[in-house]
Design a protein around this motif. Sequence first.
Motif, short mmCIF file in Angstrom:
data_model
loop_
_atom_site.label_atom_id
_atom_site.label_comp_id
_atom_site.label_asym_id
_atom_site.label_seq_id
_atom_site.Cartn_x
_atom_site.Cartn_y
_atom_site.Cartn_z
N MET A 169 132.14 12.54 -1.95
CA MET A 169 132.23 13.39 -0.76
C MET A 169 131.01 13.15 0.13
SD MET A 169 132.53 17.52 -0.52
CE MET A 169 130.77 17.79 -0.73
N MET A 170 131.23 13.10 1.43
CA MET A 170 130.15 12.92 2.39
C MET A 170 129.28 14.17 2.42
SD MET A 170 132.75 11.44 5.22
CE MET A 170 133.92 12.67 4.65
N LYS A 171 127.96 13.98 2.45
CA LYS A 171 127.07 15.12 2.43
C LYS A 171 126.06 15.03 3.56
CE LYS A 171 127.36 16.24 -2.48
NZ LYS A 171 126.59 16.50 -3.73
N ALA A 172 125.76 16.19 4.14
CA ALA A 172 124.77 16.27 5.20
C ALA A 172 123.39 15.97 4.63
CB ALA A 172 124.80 17.65 5.84
N ASN A 173 122.51 15.47 5.49
CA ASN A 173 121.16 15.10 5.11
C ASN A 173 120.21 16.27 5.35
OD1 ASN A 173 118.41 14.05 5.39
ND2 ASN A 173 119.34 12.02 5.29
N GLN A 174 119.75 16.88 4.27
CA GLN A 174 118.92 18.08 4.39
C GLN A 174 117.59 17.79 5.07
OE1 GLN A 174 118.60 20.56 0.86
NE2 GLN A 174 120.49 19.69 0.04
N LYS A 175 117.03 16.62 4.85
CA LYS A 175 115.75 16.27 5.46
C LYS A 175 115.88 16.21 6.98
CE LYS A 175 111.92 12.99 5.14
NZ LYS A 175 111.41 11.76 4.48
N ARG A 176 116.99 15.62 7.45
CA ARG A 176 117.20 15.56 8.91
C ARG A 176 117.38 16.96 9.48
NH1 ARG A 176 121.24 10.61 8.73
NH2 ARG A 176 122.74 12.32 8.42
N ILE A 177 118.13 17.80 8.78
CA ILE A 177 118.36 19.17 9.24
C ILE A 177 117.03 19.91 9.38
CG2 ILE A 177 119.30 21.41 8.55
CD1 ILE A 177 121.65 19.81 7.28
N GLU A 178 116.20 19.81 8.35
CA GLU A 178 114.89 20.47 8.38
C GLU A 178 114.04 19.95 9.53
OE1 GLU A 178 111.26 21.60 5.30
OE2 GLU A 178 112.54 19.87 4.87
N GLY A 179 114.10 18.63 9.74
CA GLY A 179 113.33 18.05 10.83
C GLY A 179 113.75 18.57 12.19
N ASP A 180 115.07 18.65 12.42
CA ASP A 180 115.56 19.17 13.70
C ASP A 180 115.18 20.63 13.91
OD1 ASP A 180 116.78 16.82 14.61
OD2 ASP A 180 118.66 17.26 13.59
N ILE A 181 115.33 21.44 12.87
CA ILE A 181 114.98 22.86 12.97
C ILE A 181 113.50 23.01 13.34
CG2 ILE A 181 114.63 24.99 11.64
CD1 ILE A 181 117.51 24.71 12.28
N ASN A 182 112.64 22.26 12.67
CA ASN A 182 111.20 22.36 12.92
C ASN A 182 110.82 21.82 14.30
OD1 ASN A 182 110.69 23.58 10.44
ND2 ASN A 182 110.34 21.63 9.40
N GLU A 183 111.48 20.77 14.73
CA GLU A 183 111.20 20.22 16.06
C GLU A 183 111.55 21.23 17.14
OE1 GLU A 183 109.79 17.53 17.22
OE2 GLU A 183 109.49 16.39 15.38
N LEU A 184 112.71 21.85 17.02
CA LEU A 184 113.12 22.84 18.02
C LEU A 184 112.20 24.06 17.99
CD1 LEU A 184 117.02 22.74 17.79
CD2 LEU A 184 115.59 21.99 19.70
N ALA A 185 111.71 24.41 16.79
CA ALA A 185 110.82 25.57 16.67
C ALA A 185 109.51 25.37 17.41
CB ALA A 185 110.54 25.85 15.20
N ALA A 186 109.13 24.12 17.66
CA ALA A 186 107.86 23.83 18.32
C ALA A 186 107.88 24.18 19.80
CB ALA A 186 107.49 22.36 18.13
#
Length: 434
Positions: free
Chosen positions: A1-18
């Motif tokens: 099954m295809m799975k989302a990349n948690q590291k990328r998700i965390e990176g995007d969340i943190n980038e937007l938080a800045a």
Amino acid sequence: MMKANQKRIEGDINELAAFNATPGKGLTRLSYTEEYREAQRYLRMEMEKLGMSVRLDAIGNLIGRLEGTNSGRARHNEKNMTGRKDEPVQGDPKLPALAVGSHLDSVLNGGIFDGNLGIVCGLELARMLQENSIQLSHPFEVMAIVEEEGNTFGSGIMGGKAIAGKLDESLLDLLTDAGGHSARQAMIDFELNPTSIDTVKRSPADLAVFIEPHIEQGPVLESENLSVGVVDAIVGIRTREIEIVGRPDHGGTTPMHLRKDAVTAMSEVINEARRAVDDLDDGTVLTCGCVHVEPGTVNVVPGKAVFSVECRSRNQESLDFVFEQVHGVLDGLRERGFSILEKTLMELAPTHLSERVTAALKRGMSTCGLTEKVLTSGAGHDSMCIAGVTDVGMIFVASRDGRSHCPEEYSSTEDIADACNVVLEALIELDQVL
């Protein structure tokens, strides 16, 4: 099954938080501000890396788009007889899009997941489609919607209303920020064209489905040790401000049976409303959060009470029932000599989301090995407006301690990844059946 990349998700969340006006004090990113522009710039850059075409509509909704293909419906690219992968063929641009997204603005000193989570899910889904060579016949869009919270101009869900064609342009002159600047001027300063607000409107002809992943903002999923749940309805909200005027008198010399105590009258209204909600037992909730009493002195019988009564329910009949009981009490108070004024602060009907999209999300949960859970959203979202023009679904992600609109707001990247995986399965199904 295809799975989302948690590291990328965390990176995007943190980038937007800045992109934040109040570092260290929670996230504050109001619409049409410089930090809002920087957040949009980051999203545009990430969308363009994926080969998406990107546009900013007349109200400021940012939309990235991957065109569909006609080399196969939502399947992996197969090798042909020569051993080479077939190149995807441009699909029909007239097919309506499948969209995922949420809002980019925040409340004052809020959390970094509210709204952002849905946009990050959209970005991650675009990446998953590409790296797994999944070809959707329909175009796929990621939407970062403007001014949902209403903190800037005191009127929420503006971007969603514009998408639904329910935002009157004349309102842009009436809505002002804390400095007295109109919404129209803020948009012009943001290099938008508010006179073209009607071009923002979408229809089933160009938007087939909108799915909004969002934090739950409540404790249910975490209490049941679940990562995600499917939303099938968004509550209606009826809010009234009620003013009861009795008579101020000496608190020591006025007998109880001769008093016109506005506070005890108010308590009759609130208690009856609470009894009505308890009798319903259908998830309807009641909040009386604002109270003002005059003269507000310990030894004077209160002569005036102004208070709010807010009821939220997935059932219109329940909203009507609660306020029928409230009005019954108010009628009785008038007969006893009290003066009553009532003002409507909010009136939103319940929104029942698309059964087709909700079913696809449920099947996505099953495919991903997750326990099916169906929830009602007790808060308003862009989805409640967009549901007026196309099929809409929502998926909630567990919130730690049920916290939201505060710096402590948190959802784990593992749970967010579960939401991405579920939505991907739903998109593949919907692409095939629409």
